[in-house]
Design a protein around this motif. Sequence first.
Motif, PDB file in Angstrom:
ATOM      1  N   ASP A 117       0.938  -1.079  -0.057  1.00 32.89           N
ATOM      2  CA  ASP A 117       0.013   0.119  -0.150  1.00 32.89           C
ATOM      3  C   ASP A 117       0.835   1.130  -0.228  1.00 32.89           C
ATOM      4  OD1 ASP A 117       1.077  -0.243   2.526  1.00 32.89           O
ATOM      5  OD2 ASP A 117      -1.108  -0.445   3.464  1.00 32.89           O
TER       6      ASP A 117
ATOM      7  N   HIS B  20       3.398  -5.287   3.160  1.00 31.29           N
ATOM      8  CA  HIS B  20       2.552  -5.924   3.798  1.00 31.29           C
ATOM      9  C   HIS B  20       2.370  -7.631   2.978  1.00 31.29           C
ATOM     10  CE1 HIS B  20       0.777  -2.923   6.250  1.00 31.29           C
ATOM     11  NE2 HIS B  20       1.163  -2.081   5.319  1.00 31.29           N
TER      12      HIS B  20
ATOM     13  N   ARG C 118      -6.480 -11.416   1.186  1.00 27.13           N
ATOM     14  CA  ARG C 118      -6.724 -10.033   0.994  1.00 27.13           C
ATOM     15  C   ARG C 118      -7.560  -9.614  -0.252  1.00 27.13           C
ATOM     16  NH1 ARG C 118      -3.529  -5.987   2.851  1.00 27.13           N
ATOM     17  NH2 ARG C 118      -1.968  -6.703   4.496  1.00 27.13           N
TER      18      ARG C 118
ATOM     19  N   GLY D 244      -4.828  -3.821  -0.207  1.00 22.68           N
ATOM     20  CA  GLY D 244      -4.941  -3.513   1.291  1.00 22.68           C
ATOM     21  C   GLY D 244      -6.180  -2.428   1.258  1.00 22.68           C
TER      22      GLY D 244
ATOM     23  N   ASP E 137      -8.428   8.996   5.286  1.00 23.40           N
ATOM     24  CA  ASP E 137      -8.810   8.796   6.883  1.00 23.40           C
ATOM     25  C   ASP E 137     -10.204   8.994   6.780  1.00 23.40           C
ATOM     26  OD1 ASP E 137      -6.387   8.639   8.076  1.00 23.40           O
ATOM     27  OD2 ASP E 137      -6.280  10.537   8.699  1.00 23.40           O
TER      28      ASP E 137
ATOM     29  N   PHE F  27     -11.573   5.366   6.178  1.00 24.82           N
ATOM     30  CA  PHE F  27     -11.322   4.422   7.140  1.00 24.82           C
ATOM     31  C   PHE F  27     -12.454   4.478   8.329  1.00 24.82           C
ATOM     32  CE2 PHE F  27      -7.373   3.199   5.206  1.00 24.82           C
ATOM     33  CZ  PHE F  27      -7.290   1.966   5.711  1.00 24.82           C
TER      34      PHE F  27
HETATM   35  P1  AMP Z   1      -5.086  -3.531   5.612  1.00 22.55           P
HETATM   36  O1  AMP Z   1      -3.686  -4.120   5.216  1.00 22.55           O
HETATM   37  O2  AMP Z   1      -5.944  -4.042   4.475  1.00 22.55           O
HETATM   38  O3  AMP Z   1      -5.325  -4.406   6.854  1.00 22.55           O
HETATM   39  O4  AMP Z   1      -5.006  -2.222   5.580  1.00 22.55           O
HETATM   40  C1  AMP Z   1      -4.073  -1.740   6.756  1.00 22.55           C
HETATM   41  C2  AMP Z   1      -3.244  -0.575   6.494  1.00 22.55           C
HETATM   42  O5  AMP Z   1      -4.035   0.715   6.177  1.00 22.55           O
HETATM   43  C3  AMP Z   1      -2.210   0.032   7.296  1.00 22.55           C
HETATM   44  O6  AMP Z   1      -0.931  -0.529   6.878  1.00 22.55           O
HETATM   45  C4  AMP Z   1      -2.047   1.089   7.090  1.00 22.55           C
HETATM   46  O7  AMP Z   1      -1.294   1.529   5.995  1.00 22.55           O
HETATM   47  C5  AMP Z   1      -3.430   1.684   6.593  1.00 22.55           C
HETATM   48  N1  AMP Z   1      -4.269   2.261   7.551  1.00 22.55           N
HETATM   49  C6  AMP Z   1      -4.772   1.779   8.851  1.00 22.55           C
HETATM   50  N2  AMP Z   1      -5.915   2.690   9.238  1.00 22.55           N
HETATM   51  C7  AMP Z   1      -5.442   3.965   8.563  1.00 22.55           C
HETATM   52  C8  AMP Z   1      -6.144   5.121   8.704  1.00 22.55           C
HETATM   53  N3  AMP Z   1      -7.178   5.205   9.745  1.00 22.55           N
HETATM   54  N4  AMP Z   1      -6.305   5.966   7.576  1.00 22.55           N
HETATM   55  C9  AMP Z   1      -5.362   5.440   6.463  1.00 22.55           C
HETATM   56  N5  AMP Z   1      -4.830   4.606   6.646  1.00 22.55           N
HETATM   57  C10 AMP Z   1      -4.842   3.500   7.459  1.00 22.55           C
END
Ligand code: AMP
Length: 293
Positions: free
Chosen positions: A24, A49, A108, A146, A164, A167
């Motif tokens: 990401d 990731h 994913r 992601g 943000d 999310f």
């Molecule tokens: P995932 O890998 O799909 O679980 O997404 C997690 C990733 O989302 C993390 O590694 C961060 O880079 C990003 N992330 C997590 N929380 C937030 C947020 N509140 N705002 C923006 N990016 C976020």
Amino acid sequence: MTGAGAPDGGGVEADLHLHSTCSDGLETPGEVVARAVAAGLRAIALTDHDTLAGVAEARRECPDGFEVMAGVEISSVWQGREVHLLAYDVDPADPDLADALARSRADRIDRAARIVERLNRLGVAITMEEITALRPDAGDPAASVGRPHIAEVIVRRGAASSVDEAFARYLRPGRSAWVPRRSLPVDRALRLVRAAGGSLVIAHPGLNLSLDQTRSLAAEGIDGIEVWHPKHDPGTRDRLARLASATRLVATGGSDYHGEGRSRGGPGTCGVPIGTIARLRDRARAARGGAGA
Ligand code: AMP
Ligand code: FE
Ligand code: FE
Ligand code: ZN
């Protein structure tokens, strides 16, 4: 003093937590290396990731005397909660680790599809094609999809004003489009990483674990604790540095860079002295010796 970006408030020579377009992040592995070199670093670990796909490019792009450690941020589950683990110095060709990471990436994609279904039901009309098209290597099974990719499409569709907000409104645990993931149990991650020659560190425990939880997770056989992370406040850094020292674990750190505009600071804004890398390698070697391998 542990409040600054590295031990003793200075001496950042290596950044051990960086993302690229293979997951990401917004910049290619080569671009991330170029930024790290420009920042005056001597080494990095690329830690996308659930994929090691960027390591080869990062190594091709790095100048003489600059080291790229093979790294991966493993989505893991411990006592029913999601934790992130940073694996270092693993052999990118190790078949068992590669297979486990490939399964995580496939999951994913499944999960993203289920999130998209939920969003569609909520009236946010986005498609999986829009999400995979965001990646320069769209469709490459070696790259990780992601929630940030989904968030970006939500913003483009006008259903949130920022990543943000996307999310906060839809994608966080408990929100309307949240879907949990099947992650690798910590004990299995440990066995795989050991067998692939590497060491394993708890990523940013200050974000999702109490100090007691960090201590018990570390006791499962972990090598280090990420102390210097941009989202750890000075008090958290102090407590984690003391925990690492009391349990003789390696205190690590990195910027968790995801690209300009998706991060608090660039490569090197958090990190460690170069000697930390040798300490991680000592731990991996000792673990191999202990296992009689
Ligand atoms: P995932 O890998 O799909 O679980 O997404 C997690 C990733 O989302 C993390 O590694 C961060 O880079 C990003 N992330 C997590 N929380 C937030 C947020 N509140 N705002 C923006 N990016 C976020
Ligand atoms: Fe991320
Ligand atoms: Fe993380
Ligand atoms: Zn990360």
